[in-house]
Write an enzyme that holds these catalytic residues in place. Structure first.
Site, PDB file in Angstrom:
ATOM      1  CD  GLU A   1      -3.209  -0.343   1.974  1.00  0.00           C
ATOM      2  OE1 GLU A   1      -4.258  -0.691   1.995  1.00  0.00           O
ATOM      3  OE2 GLU A   1      -3.021   0.397   2.940  1.00  0.00           O
TER       4      GLU A   1
ATOM      5  CG  HIS B   1       7.968 -29.458  -0.241  1.00  0.00           C
ATOM      6  ND1 HIS B   1       8.776 -30.792  -0.380  1.00  0.00           N
ATOM      7  CD2 HIS B   1       8.819 -28.837   0.861  1.00  0.00           C
ATOM      8  CE1 HIS B   1       9.802 -30.815   0.217  1.00  0.00           C
ATOM      9  NE2 HIS B   1       9.748 -29.883   1.091  1.00  0.00           N
TER      10      HIS B   1
ATOM     11  CE  LYS C   1     -12.537   1.215   1.060  1.00  0.00           C
ATOM     12  NZ  LYS C   1     -12.076   1.898   2.129  1.00  0.00           N
TER      13      LYS C   1
END
Ligand code: PA5
Length: 442
Positions: A284, A305, A419
């Site tokens: 951010e 792995h 948003k």
């Protein structure tokens, strides 16, 4: 102190030294408050400014929750939960919630997703629990958190009665604005303020992190002491000895050389959420204006792995930073076996941590051979004091690194985009125009 080893970072001493002026200027801009985003520098001298009285107020509130709850749900998202979760998981017993004998409340997290099944299962689980809630939201209006809090508040009041609910619900939010503040004031909840000048991802050393960590039974005074000691070192040490400046310098050198992805590595499963917290802090802060190292994370040896192949031989655009814990908290020796059917007697008598350390060293050698620059952050022990250092180290280095990169490390304008669409799609009042525009695109 925690230490940074850059000897395997595949950068020359000259390349690092060439960054000194830029890094020193960035450090100065932070200290003088002249960088972009300078209204969000409250975290910079936060550890050294925390008073004993303030810590006592947090501890008293934590004690009330500890005495009245077997479970405490922390509702928050992003910077409003990742730091607390990272530290609680790093310090806690991995099986705490299965083995808990009641000495500490179990800490659960909500308000960081909109999973209906998650919330259903949580509310089912809480049905026979004496639970409390810490509602954390700086803006006080974040949908994920507000949604979870509405459910939790109602359930808490129904199960425990309005009076008790009032004692076991705590708000951490803005001093004046937002729905979380309005609710806290109206209901009379104990509340703490997130300072205006501390952004979410830099807020773990405010009540946002300190209260949940204290409720979980950890020593917040030691955490702050570790952070304050790192604050002092980071401000005083010269470039060549300053871990924050060195980390910021090497990251920027590597970025300029085409290393666009940084992988944060741990060799302790307890550090999984520390990686998540770091990802948010750096992602951010730096990912904007078309720039920024992409922060990724792996848990080793588990992910050797799954991701090991890519890291060893995939596109050479990555570098690694390893959080290396010097001393395990517990001792477990590998046993000898008469039959030796698994052929592992060569390990008999060794500590499990010694095997882990050899996995770490072997991985470093292999990855460096494969062209992956490697930095190691050496942390003496996983305790409150060193975690405090680690937190501040990453925060300060992030501020410096972002300024060197030429971005405002303290805003997050891009977070708003989803948003607006979500509110328009849900028909939130005030979003009528956006709803029309979105409908035309679907
Ligand atoms: O770092 C940030 O600013 C964000 O991640 C916020 O912490 C997150 O969006 C939650 O916001 P709020 O605390 O306002 O609910």
């Amino acid at each position: 102190m925690i230490r940074l080893d850059i000897t395997k970072a595949l950068v020359s001493a000259g390349e690092v030294a060439a960054m000194e002026n830029k890094v020193a200027a960035a450090q100065q801009a932070l200290e003088n408050g002249t960088c972009a985003g300078n209204d969000f520098l409250g975290w910079l001298h936060l550890p050294s400014s925390i008073t004993a009285e303030f810590l006592t107020s947090i501890q008293e509130c934590a004690q009330t929750l500890r005495e009245n709850c077997d479970t405490v749900v922390v509702a928050g998202i992003g910077g409003s939960y990742l730091g607390a979760r990272a530290i609680i998981e790093a310090l806690g017993n991995s099986f705490q919630w299965l083995t808990n004998k009641g000495e500490n409340p179990n800490i659960l997290f909500a308000g960081n997703n909109i999973g209906e099944d998650y919330l259903y299962e949580l509310t089912e689980y809480l049905k026979d629990k004496k639970f409390g809630v810490i509602n954390i939201s700086k803006s006080g209006t974040t949908t994920e958190t507000a949604l979870a809090f509405r459910l939790l508040k109602k359930q808490c009041e129904q199960q425990r009665g309005k009076e008790t609910a009032r004692r076991v619900i705590v708000a951490i939010t803005d001093a004046k604005k937002g729905a979380a503040r309005t609710t806290a004031d109206k209901e009379g909840y104990t509340s703490f303020v997130i300072p205006d000048n501390v952004g979410g991802r830099f807020s773990v050393l405010t009540p946002v992190g300190l209260l949940p960590i204290a409720v979980a039974g950890f020593d917040i005074a030691k955490l702050i002491q570790g952070a304050a000691d790192m604050e002092k070192k980071a401000a005083e040490l010269p470039f060549a000895e300053n871990p924050c400046m060195q980390y910021a310098a090497v990251r920027n050198v590597l970025y300029q050389k085409g290393k666009k992805i940084e992988i944060m590595v741990n060799f302790q499963p307890k550090l999984h959420y520390m990686n998540e917290w770091w990802k948010q802090l750096y992602g951010e802060s730096e990912g904007k204006d078309g720039k920024g190292i992409f922060p990724a994370a792996v848990d080793f040896s588990t992910d050797l792995h799954s991701m090991g192949q890519w890291i060893q031989e995939g596109e050479r655009t990555i570098f690694e930073t390893v959080i290396s814990i010097e001393e395990a908290e517990h001792k477990l020796l590998f046993p000898s076996d008469e039959e030796n059917l698994d052929g592992l007697n060569f390990l008999a008598g060794k500590r499990v941590d010694e095997v882990n350390k050899m996995a770490e060293l072997g991985t470093q050698l292999a990855h460096v051979d494969g062209g992956v620059p490697n930095m190691r952050l050496i942390v003496p022990r996983l305790n409150e004091y060193y975690i405090g250092q680690l937190i501040y180290f990453f925060e300060k280095a992030c501020g410096i690194s972002g300024v060197v990169l030429g971005v405002n490390p303290f805003n997050q304008p891009g977070v708003e985009a989803y948003k607006k669409n979500m509110f328009a799609l849900l028909g939130k009042p005030g979003y009528e125009k956006e709803t029309e525009a979105i409908k035309a695109r679907l």
